[in-house]
Design a protein around this motif. Structure first.
Motif, PDB file in Angstrom:
ATOM      1  N   PHE A 174     -11.992   3.733 -11.073  1.00  0.00           N
ATOM      2  CA  PHE A 174     -12.723   2.324 -10.485  1.00  0.00           C
ATOM      3  C   PHE A 174     -12.334   1.519 -12.359  1.00  0.00           C
ATOM      4  CE2 PHE A 174     -14.069   3.089  -7.595  1.00  0.00           C
ATOM      5  CZ  PHE A 174     -13.767   2.419  -6.076  1.00  0.00           C
ATOM      6  N   GLY A 218       1.006  -1.419  -0.123  1.00  0.00           N
ATOM      7  CA  GLY A 218       0.045   0.160  -0.312  1.00  0.00           C
ATOM      8  C   GLY A 218       0.711   1.482  -0.070  1.00  0.00           C
ATOM      9  N   LEU A 248      -1.243  -0.885  -9.467  1.00  0.00           N
ATOM     10  CA  LEU A 248      -1.304  -1.762  -8.587  1.00  0.00           C
ATOM     11  C   LEU A 248      -0.994  -3.237  -9.223  1.00  0.00           C
ATOM     12  CD1 LEU A 248      -4.995  -2.122  -6.912  1.00  0.00           C
ATOM     13  CD2 LEU A 248      -3.516  -1.573  -6.473  1.00  0.00           C
ATOM     14  N   THR A 257      -7.362   2.436  -6.874  1.00  0.00           N
ATOM     15  CA  THR A 257      -9.088   1.527  -7.335  1.00  0.00           C
ATOM     16  C   THR A 257      -8.454   0.906  -8.787  1.00  0.00           C
ATOM     17  OG1 THR A 257      -9.640   3.391  -8.716  1.00  0.00           O
ATOM     18  CG2 THR A 257      -9.855   3.882  -6.498  1.00  0.00           C
ATOM     19  N   PRO A 258      -8.932  -0.586  -7.524  1.00  0.00           N
ATOM     20  CA  PRO A 258      -9.411  -1.473  -8.448  1.00  0.00           C
ATOM     21  C   PRO A 258     -10.582  -1.837  -8.883  1.00  0.00           C
ATOM     22  CG  PRO A 258      -9.798  -2.454  -5.474  1.00  0.00           C
ATOM     23  CD  PRO A 258      -9.403  -0.750  -5.719  1.00  0.00           C
ATOM     24  N   PRO A 259     -11.013  -2.755 -10.040  1.00  0.00           N
ATOM     25  CA  PRO A 259     -10.292  -3.669 -10.392  1.00  0.00           C
ATOM     26  C   PRO A 259      -8.740  -3.422 -11.406  1.00  0.00           C
ATOM     27  CG  PRO A 259     -11.875  -3.886 -12.182  1.00  0.00           C
ATOM     28  CD  PRO A 259     -11.903  -2.418 -10.886  1.00  0.00           C
ATOM     29  N   THR A 279      -1.778 -10.524  -5.344  1.00  0.00           N
ATOM     30  CA  THR A 279      -3.394  -9.624  -5.075  1.00  0.00           C
ATOM     31  C   THR A 279      -3.702  -9.039  -4.381  1.00  0.00           C
ATOM     32  OG1 THR A 279      -3.123 -10.108  -7.949  1.00  0.00           O
ATOM     33  CG2 THR A 279      -4.519  -8.627  -7.439  1.00  0.00           C
ATOM     34  N   ILE A 280      -4.163  -9.954  -4.084  1.00  0.00           N
ATOM     35  CA  ILE A 280      -5.096  -9.362  -2.376  1.00  0.00           C
ATOM     36  C   ILE A 280      -4.617  -8.802  -1.300  1.00  0.00           C
ATOM     37  CG2 ILE A 280      -4.881 -11.555  -1.015  1.00  0.00           C
ATOM     38  CD1 ILE A 280      -7.746  -9.891  -1.661  1.00  0.00           C
ATOM     39  N   LYS A 302       2.420  -5.297  -8.866  1.00  0.00           N
ATOM     40  CA  LYS A 302       2.569  -6.951  -8.900  1.00  0.00           C
ATOM     41  C   LYS A 302       3.015  -7.514 -10.239  1.00  0.00           C
ATOM     42  CE  LYS A 302      -0.009 -10.454  -7.452  1.00  0.00           C
ATOM     43  NZ  LYS A 302       1.326 -11.646  -7.896  1.00  0.00           N
ATOM     44  N   ILE A 357      -6.088  -0.059   0.430  1.00  0.00           N
ATOM     45  CA  ILE A 357      -7.903   0.832   1.579  1.00  0.00           C
ATOM     46  C   ILE A 357      -7.477   2.027   2.494  1.00  0.00           C
ATOM     47  CG2 ILE A 357      -9.361   0.416   2.208  1.00  0.00           C
ATOM     48  CD1 ILE A 357      -9.357  -3.118   1.737  1.00  0.00           C
ATOM     49  N   TYR A 406      -4.611  -5.278  -2.828  1.00  0.00           N
ATOM     50  CA  TYR A 406      -5.506  -4.622  -2.416  1.00  0.00           C
ATOM     51  C   TYR A 406      -5.997  -4.501  -0.844  1.00  0.00           C
ATOM     52  CZ  TYR A 406      -7.395  -5.868  -7.153  1.00  0.00           C
ATOM     53  OH  TYR A 406      -7.206  -5.913  -8.561  1.00  0.00           O
ATOM     54  N   LYS A 407      -5.385  -5.019  -0.699  1.00  0.00           N
ATOM     55  CA  LYS A 407      -5.459  -4.430   1.074  1.00  0.00           C
ATOM     56  C   LYS A 407      -5.166  -3.786   1.500  1.00  0.00           C
ATOM     57  CE  LYS A 407      -7.146  -8.996   3.359  1.00  0.00           C
ATOM     58  NZ  LYS A 407      -6.142 -10.374   3.716  1.00  0.00           N
TER      59      LYS A 407
END
Length: 445
Positions: A344, A147, A394, A387-389, A407-408, A398, A415, A411-412
């Motif tokens: 998004f 993040g 991001l 912002t995903p997706p 990836t999770i 990655k 936030i 995303y976490k």
């Protein structure tokens, strides 16, 4: 009756087609341009082709937009210079004695790199390669690590010189020098909020961001540290002062300052003994590719804008939004929400060229300061990278992270930083002086 409604709402049908095709994955530039040509033929017939070349020629000969390839060149060249690596290593030592110091150093370097390059992809990839393995080796939380790196890399969107500010200034007819000056304080607010969050979370959850062991810190004296800090900070600060200082002082236009920055970045790369024909070739190829991408989208967006206005789409949207019973602030909230939600699914370039030309004139019609509005939109667009997706930051991150980073985790991790972005947006909305005060003091606007 049906035919009348069709012609009245033809601009909205065109806009919906563009959005739907983009979500289906069709190439941006050809989707925008292709849909515009199709609906232009429906609305105007073959006479449309008499209007289009003049509009495109006016766009492509715009001297202000020459700053785009120059700033891209400067950013890509700095990526090759090794400047970020030296900065990260040094700043991590400076902030190492406090909890979360390594993460704070990443934010600090992200801000400096943003002020030096303005290229989000280059900053995120460079910092991801350099800082993520180091932070994980220091037992930092994976979500906090990812993040911090992803959010810090996007600071180049708002901290000048920024490509998005150049594009927004041209589209909204706001002087780019004013935009650069006006974006300084909002950029610093975001940097402060990022650092504040890291400082607080590292004290609430000390296991997420442990300090560097004291025995490692004892290996370097204070004098050695001071020398390293000066050597690491002097090049990017000099470049920033040269580029931004010349604009703020009124010595050079943003385009001229971009040319100076390009030369400065080349000199810094040479000073780091990284400049050779291979590097120069790679930088020029990347600059050409990115510039072509921006300008082919710009040509498509110009054509779309010509058709949209020719079909009275701007009047239709203005009447629809102005008929809402919310007042200026309510409509501002709706406009910012539309841009935020679009982030998004769409890249900042697509939003800048498709949504901003439609929505910004409505707010300016309501008496909103265009400079303040442009910076608000720039901060809002920054979230499109997080912002995903489809947050590009991001994806960049990655691609360079170790295999254990999933990836999770990314995303976490983003936030809290998206929430911070929204808080920063609210602060700038409630206090317009954060944008307008500095240009008034420095430029007398």
């Amino acid at each position: 009756m049906i035919e009348e409604l069709f012609w009245e709402y033809l601009p909205l049908i065109m806009f919906t087609c563009v959005f739907a095709l983009l979500l289906l994955g069709y190439p941006v530039a050809f989707t925008i341009g292709g849909v515009a040509l199709f609906f232009g033929l429906i609305g105007f017939g073959v006479d449309f082709f008499n209007l289009m070349p003049l509009r495109i020629w006016g766009t492509m000969t715009n001297f202000t937009l020459l700053a785009v390839p120059l700033f891209i060149y400067m950013g890509v060249m700095l990526e090759k210079s090794g400047l970020a690596e030296e900065l990260l290593e040094t700043m991590s030592l400076v902030f190492s004695r406090i909890k979360g110091g390594l993460a704070i150093s990443v934010v600090f370097v992200g801000a400096l790199m943003g002020a030096s390059t303005g290229i989000v992809g280059a900053t995120v990839v460079t910092m991801g390669l350099l800082s993520v393995p180091t932070m994980l080796r220091r037992n930092y939380s994976i979500p906090l690590t990812t993040g911090t790196v992803a959010a810090s890399g996007t600071l180049g969107q708002i901290i000048p010189p920024s490509i998005v500010l150049v594009l927004l200034g041209d589209i909204m007819n706001v002087p780019i020098g004013d935009l650069f000056v006006g974006a300084v304080i909002p950029g610093m607010i975001l940097v402060f909020l990022y650092i504040l969050y890291i400082f607080i979370i590292s004290h609430i959850k000390p296991q997420w961001a442990p300090p560097i062991p004291q025995e490692e810190l004892d290996d370097i004296s204070k004098k050695q540290l001071y020398v390293r800090v000066i050597k690491a900070l002097l090049p990017p600060l000099t470049l920033m002062l040269t580029v931004l200082g010349s604009i703020f002082a009124g010595i050079a236009s943003p385009t001229e300052a971009a040319a100076v920055g390009s030369v400065g970045a080349t000199v810094l790369t040479a000073m780091h003994k990284k400049l050779n024909m291979q590097i120069l070739k790679e930088v020029m190829e990347t600059t050409t590719q990115l510039t072509c991408m921006v300008f082919i989208i710009l040509v498509g967006a110009t054509t779309l804008g010509l058709v949209f206005r020719g079909l009275d789409g701007d009047s239709l949207i203005r009447n629809l939004i102005l008929s809402l019973p919310f007042g200026k602030w309510g409509i501002l909230f709706i406009v910012m929400s539309i841009i935020f939600i679009a982030g998004f699914f769409l890249d900042f370039i697509e939003i800048t060229f498709i949504h901003v030309p439609v929505l910004a004139p409505i707010m300016i019609h309501l008496g909103v300061n265009p400079l303040w509005l442009a910076v608000l939109i720039a901060v809002n667009l920054q979230t499109s990278f997080l912002t995903p997706p489809f947050g590009f930051s991001l994806f960049y991150l990655k691609g360079v992270c170790p295999p254990k980073v999933q990836t999770i985790h990314i995303y976490k991790g983003i936030i809290p930083f998206v929430i911070i972005q929204i808080i920063g947006l609210v602060i700038i909305s409630v206090f317009p002086e954060t944008v307008t005060w500095l240009p008034h003091v420095l430029l007398g606007d």
